[in-house]
Design a protein around this motif. Sequence first.
Motif, mmCIF file in Angstrom:
data_model
loop_
_atom_site.group_PDB
_atom_site.id
_atom_site.type_symbol
_atom_site.label_atom_id
_atom_site.label_comp_id
_atom_site.label_asym_id
_atom_site.label_seq_id
_atom_site.Cartn_x
_atom_site.Cartn_y
_atom_site.Cartn_z
ATOM 1 N N GLN A 557 0.818 -1.208 0.000
ATOM 2 C CA GLN A 557 0.000 0.000 0.000
ATOM 3 C C GLN A 557 0.858 1.267 0.000
ATOM 4 O O GLN A 557 0.549 2.243 -0.685
ATOM 5 C CB GLN A 557 -0.930 -0.001 1.220
ATOM 6 N N ILE A 558 1.940 1.257 0.784
ATOM 7 C CA ILE A 558 2.784 2.445 0.893
ATOM 8 C C ILE A 558 3.682 2.607 -0.330
ATOM 9 O O ILE A 558 3.858 3.703 -0.865
ATOM 10 C CB ILE A 558 3.638 2.385 2.176
ATOM 11 N N LEU A 559 4.254 1.495 -0.808
ATOM 12 C CA LEU A 559 5.283 1.574 -1.858
ATOM 13 C C LEU A 559 4.786 1.152 -3.227
ATOM 14 O O LEU A 559 5.590 1.016 -4.160
ATOM 15 C CB LEU A 559 6.479 0.690 -1.475
ATOM 16 N N ALA A 560 3.472 0.900 -3.364
ATOM 17 C CA ALA A 560 2.943 0.397 -4.636
ATOM 18 C C ALA A 560 3.379 1.208 -5.846
ATOM 19 O O ALA A 560 3.806 0.637 -6.873
ATOM 20 C CB ALA A 560 1.413 0.314 -4.556
ATOM 21 N N PRO A 561 3.319 2.569 -5.813
ATOM 22 C CA PRO A 561 3.727 3.324 -7.020
ATOM 23 C C PRO A 561 5.179 3.107 -7.415
ATOM 24 O O PRO A 561 5.536 3.269 -8.581
ATOM 25 C CB PRO A 561 3.474 4.783 -6.609
ATOM 26 N N LEU A 562 6.018 2.729 -6.451
ATOM 27 C CA LEU A 562 7.445 2.539 -6.744
ATOM 28 C C LEU A 562 7.763 1.101 -7.140
ATOM 29 O O LEU A 562 8.826 0.844 -7.719
ATOM 30 C CB LEU A 562 8.295 2.924 -5.528
ATOM 31 N N LEU A 563 6.861 0.162 -6.807
ATOM 32 C CA LEU A 563 7.159 -1.255 -7.013
ATOM 33 C C LEU A 563 6.433 -1.843 -8.207
ATOM 34 O O LEU A 563 6.930 -2.787 -8.836
ATOM 35 C CB LEU A 563 6.799 -2.062 -5.755
ATOM 36 N N GLN A 564 5.252 -1.309 -8.521
ATOM 37 C CA GLN A 564 4.437 -1.933 -9.563
ATOM 38 C C GLN A 564 4.997 -1.679 -10.964
ATOM 39 O O GLN A 564 4.911 -2.534 -11.844
ATOM 40 C CB GLN A 564 2.995 -1.415 -9.480
ATOM 41 N N ASP A 565 5.567 -0.496 -11.194
ATOM 42 C CA ASP A 565 6.114 -0.163 -12.510
ATOM 43 C C ASP A 565 7.626 -0.381 -12.492
ATOM 44 O O ASP A 565 8.345 0.246 -11.708
ATOM 45 C CB ASP A 565 5.802 1.304 -12.847
ATOM 46 N N GLU A 607 8.133 11.636 -3.964
ATOM 47 C CA GLU A 607 7.046 12.351 -3.284
ATOM 48 C C GLU A 607 5.825 12.479 -4.189
ATOM 49 O O GLU A 607 4.681 12.322 -3.744
ATOM 50 C CB GLU A 607 7.532 13.734 -2.853
ATOM 51 N N THR A 608 6.047 12.759 -5.478
ATOM 52 C CA THR A 608 4.937 12.920 -6.414
ATOM 53 C C THR A 608 4.163 11.614 -6.574
ATOM 54 O O THR A 608 2.929 11.584 -6.536
ATOM 55 C CB THR A 608 5.461 13.389 -7.782
ATOM 56 N N LEU A 609 4.899 10.493 -6.743
ATOM 57 C CA LEU A 609 4.237 9.203 -6.977
ATOM 58 C C LEU A 609 3.536 8.675 -5.731
ATOM 59 O O LEU A 609 2.451 8.098 -5.819
ATOM 60 C CB LEU A 609 5.266 8.173 -7.463
ATOM 61 N N THR A 610 4.161 8.814 -4.564
ATOM 62 C CA THR A 610 3.573 8.259 -3.335
ATOM 63 C C THR A 610 2.596 9.208 -2.671
ATOM 64 O O THR A 610 1.786 8.784 -1.831
ATOM 65 C CB THR A 610 4.684 7.902 -2.333
ATOM 66 N N GLY A 611 2.661 10.491 -2.983
ATOM 67 C CA GLY A 611 1.786 11.457 -2.337
ATOM 68 C C GLY A 611 2.206 11.765 -0.915
ATOM 69 O O GLY A 611 1.404 12.248 -0.116
ATOM 70 N N ARG A 612 3.452 11.466 -0.576
ATOM 71 C CA ARG A 612 3.940 11.701 0.790
ATOM 72 C C ARG A 612 5.199 12.565 0.745
ATOM 73 O O ARG A 612 6.015 12.414 -0.177
ATOM 74 C CB ARG A 612 4.216 10.383 1.516
ATOM 75 N N LYS A 613 5.338 13.428 1.762
ATOM 76 C CA LYS A 613 6.452 14.370 1.835
ATOM 77 C C LYS A 613 7.559 13.793 2.731
ATOM 78 O O LYS A 613 7.301 13.416 3.882
ATOM 79 C CB LYS A 613 5.983 15.720 2.386
ATOM 80 N N ILE A 614 8.762 13.790 2.186
ATOM 81 C CA ILE A 614 9.895 13.274 2.963
ATOM 82 C C ILE A 614 10.190 14.188 4.138
ATOM 83 O O ILE A 614 10.642 13.729 5.204
ATOM 84 C CB ILE A 614 11.127 13.115 2.060
ATOM 85 N N ALA A 615 9.923 15.470 3.994
ATOM 86 C CA ALA A 615 10.183 16.409 5.081
ATOM 87 C C ALA A 615 9.152 16.291 6.198
ATOM 88 O O ALA A 615 9.384 16.757 7.306
ATOM 89 C CB ALA A 615 10.200 17.841 4.535
ATOM 90 N N ASP A 616 7.999 15.666 5.913
ATOM 91 C CA ASP A 616 6.957 15.489 6.925
ATOM 92 C C ASP A 616 7.317 14.279 7.786
ATOM 93 O O ASP A 616 7.539 13.171 7.269
ATOM 94 C CB ASP A 616 5.601 15.293 6.246
ATOM 95 N N ALA A 617 7.373 14.456 9.097
ATOM 96 C CA ALA A 617 7.826 13.387 10.001
ATOM 97 C C ALA A 617 6.940 12.151 9.896
ATOM 98 O O ALA A 617 7.431 11.019 9.860
ATOM 99 C CB ALA A 617 7.850 13.894 11.450
ATOM 100 N N ASP A 619 4.913 11.211 7.365
ATOM 101 C CA ASP A 619 5.060 10.563 6.072
ATOM 102 C C ASP A 619 6.384 9.823 5.970
ATOM 103 O O ASP A 619 6.461 8.689 5.457
ATOM 104 C CB ASP A 619 4.963 11.606 4.947
ATOM 105 N N PHE A 620 7.457 10.453 6.455
ATOM 106 C CA PHE A 620 8.764 9.812 6.362
ATOM 107 C C PHE A 620 8.826 8.542 7.224
ATOM 108 O O PHE A 620 9.461 7.555 6.856
ATOM 109 C CB PHE A 620 9.864 10.777 6.787
ATOM 110 N N THR A 621 8.137 8.587 8.385
ATOM 111 C CA THR A 621 8.106 7.390 9.243
ATOM 112 C C THR A 621 7.450 6.224 8.512
ATOM 113 O O THR A 621 7.941 5.084 8.551
ATOM 114 C CB THR A 621 7.353 7.685 10.548
ATOM 115 N N LEU A 622 6.327 6.477 7.827
ATOM 116 C CA LEU A 622 5.659 5.413 7.081
ATOM 117 C C LEU A 622 6.548 4.893 5.949
ATOM 118 O O LEU A 622 6.666 3.677 5.742
ATOM 119 C CB LEU A 622 4.331 5.921 6.511
ATOM 120 N N LEU A 623 7.165 5.811 5.194
ATOM 121 C CA LEU A 623 8.035 5.383 4.101
ATOM 122 C C LEU A 623 9.231 4.578 4.622
ATOM 123 O O LEU A 623 9.610 3.548 4.046
ATOM 124 C CB LEU A 623 8.534 6.611 3.326
ATOM 125 N N SER A 624 9.811 5.032 5.706
ATOM 126 C CA SER A 624 10.969 4.340 6.281
ATOM 127 C C SER A 624 10.584 2.945 6.773
ATOM 128 O O SER A 624 11.297 1.966 6.534
ATOM 129 C CB SER A 624 11.547 5.168 7.427
#
Length: 639
Positions: A557-565, A607-617, A619-624
Motif C-alpha cells: 500500500q505504501i510503496l505500490a507506485p514505486l514497485l508496480q512499474d 514524493e509525487t508518486l507516493t503522495g507523501r512528503k519526505i520532510a513530513d515526520a 510521512d517519512f516514518t511510514l516510508l521508512s
Amino acid sequence: MKIDLLSHPVLRELAQSRALRLKDIDAEPGGSPTLIRHSIERKGETLYLLVDHSHFTAKRTEFAICDEEGDKTTAKILQAVQDAVIEIQTRTFEMLASVNAAVINSLDEHEIVHNVLREVMNVLPHCDAGVFRLFDEESGFLIPVSHEGLPEDYTHYRIQPHESVSGEVFATGRPAIHNGRQNIIAAHRVMRPESQSFMERSEIANALLCVPVMAEGKRLGTLTTLCFSSDGAFSVFDRTVLESLAAQIAVAYQRSLTYQNAVATSRRLEQMRNDLARKNAELDRAVALHEALLRIFSTGDGLLEQLDAVAQLFRVDFRFENVLGLDYQSTGWSDDGEALRQTVKVAEAPVGRFQFRTSEDAGFHQVLFGTLATFVALDFVRDMSRMDVLNARKKAHFEALAAGLPSDGRRSDHGFRLDRYNQVFVARAPLGEVSGNPRLSLHKSLSDLQEGMTSPNSLLFHHDAQIVILVSASTTAALERNLRAISDAATKQTISVGASEIYEANEHHLMSRDLATQAAEALSRRGRSGLLRHRDMGVELLLEGRARQDILEFTRQILAPLLQDPRHRVLHDTLSRYILEGKSATRTAQALNIHPNTLYQRLQRVETLTGRKIADAADFTLLSLACQLHAEYFGRVTP
C-alpha cells in the motif's frame, strides 16, 4: 497393551496409605499422543492428575491425590507411569525378538497355522481370543484356519473381502482397532445374511484388533485378536506389535508354501531334483540368516556396531542412512557404480534405506537386506520410544529449573548444569519434513543443531512443533561463540532459530524462552532460515501476532507506485538507500554514484508518486517503515 499400575511399588504404597485413588478412562486409540502426557487440576484439598498413556494402553488414568506434598507425589506418579510403560515396551520387544521357532522357522504350513495364535497371545497376554484367516482364491472367502478362545463352529464363519471387519482389513490392507461392543457392532455393517445370523448367536467382544497378513506385497489373510473383559481395550502400540508379528508370520507361511510346492514338484518330476536341493539350501541359509541377525541385534551394542558385525559376518559391503542423519558405510563400500536399494519402513513410512550391490548370489543378498531392514525397523521403533521418554525428562527438567526447583539427585541432569551466564534458543518446525513426519523432523533438526553447537553444557528438547535449547557458560564470550555456531548450523539446515539475550538470573528462563520464540516466529514469518536475536527484531517487536500477508499488504500500500512499474524501481532503491544513510544526501549520492542534484530530482519524483512528503515526520516514518519491512521480507539493500 494392559497395564497394572498398582503393581508398581510406589503407586501401591500411595494407594494403601489412602493418599491416592486412581481410575482408568477409555480413550480413542486413533487420536492418542505418542508421548505420555498429563494435566493437573486442583479441586478443594484434592489434586487431580490426568495421565494420558493411551498410545500404549488405550487408556488414560485419573489420580486423585490427597497428600500435603502434592507436587512431589505428582512427580513420583508420573515417573511410576513412565517406568510401567517402559517395562511393557521392553518386555514386548524381548518377546518379539524370541518368537517361537515353530512359527518363524517352520517349513510346515500346518504347524505354522496352528502355532500362530499361541505366539500372538504370548506377546499380547491381554488377548482372550484370536482367529487367523487365510484367503482362498478358489472360493473367494477368508477362511478361519485356526482360532483360540472361540466356539468350535467358528470354523464355519467364512467372510468375503469387504465384509465385516476382517474382510475390510483384507481388502484395504489397513489395520483396524475397535474398542467397545457398540463400536464393534457398528463396524460389522457390511455382512451377508448368513454371517449376520452367526454374529447374532455369538458373544460380542469388548475390544477387537485386526491386521492384514501380507508377504511381498500380496495379502494372504488377516490376524484378529479379541478381548472379552469389560475393561479390555487395544492401543496403537498393540497394533504395531501385531503388525510386526503378522509380517513375520507372512514370511514364514509364504516360505513354507514355497517349500511344499518345491517338494511336490520334485516328487512329480525326477529331473527337478537338483532344483529342489538348491531351494532347500536357500531355505537353510534363510533360517541361518534370521538366527544370525537375531543374535547380532539381541546385543546391547549400538546400530553402527551391529551393522559392522553384519558386514563382517556376511562379507558384504553396503551403505545405510536414515532420516535422523545416521550415515554408515562398510569398510569396502564405494559410491561408484549402480546400486540396489532396500527401504526400511515403519508403519508404511520410509525411515531409512540400504544401498548394496549383488554378486552371483543375488537372491541371498535380497533376502539378507530384506530381513535386515525388518530388524532395523524394530530397532528404530525402540530407539524412538527411548528418545521420546528422554525428551520428556529434559522438558520436565527445564520446567523444574524455570520454577527454581532443586534437582532430586536421583538421576543425571542430562549432562547440564547452570553456570553464571545463560541463553535460550527456540527453533521453529523445519521448513521441510522428514518422510512427511513432523516428529521425525523435530528429532532430526534437534540433532543437527546440537552437532553444530560449540558449548557442551546445554539442555535440548522439543515441544509443540518447536525446539528449545538452554545453554549455560561461565563467560559471555563462550555464549557468543556458541551463538555464531548455531547460526551457521541453522542456515545450513534451513531452520528458523530465535535467540534471547544473555542473562544471569536463573528465574529468567521462561521469559527468555518467550523472547526467543518471538524472534523465531519473526524469522519464520519472513520465510527465512538462520538465527535472529530478539534485540535485532527492530520494528517487528510491534508486529507480534500479525500474519505475513498483512505485513506484505502494508508495504504494498505504501510503496505500490514505486514497485508496480519496473521503470520506478530505481526510485525505490534510491529512497531505501537515502533512509539507510540516515537522510544524508552526500553519502547517498556517493553510494549510488550519482550527482546530488539527480538525487534530489529522484526524491521529488518519489514524493509525487507516493503522495507523501519526505520532510513530513509522519510521512517519512511510514516510508521508512515500509522500506525496512520490504527489505526484511523481500531482500536487503546491499550496504
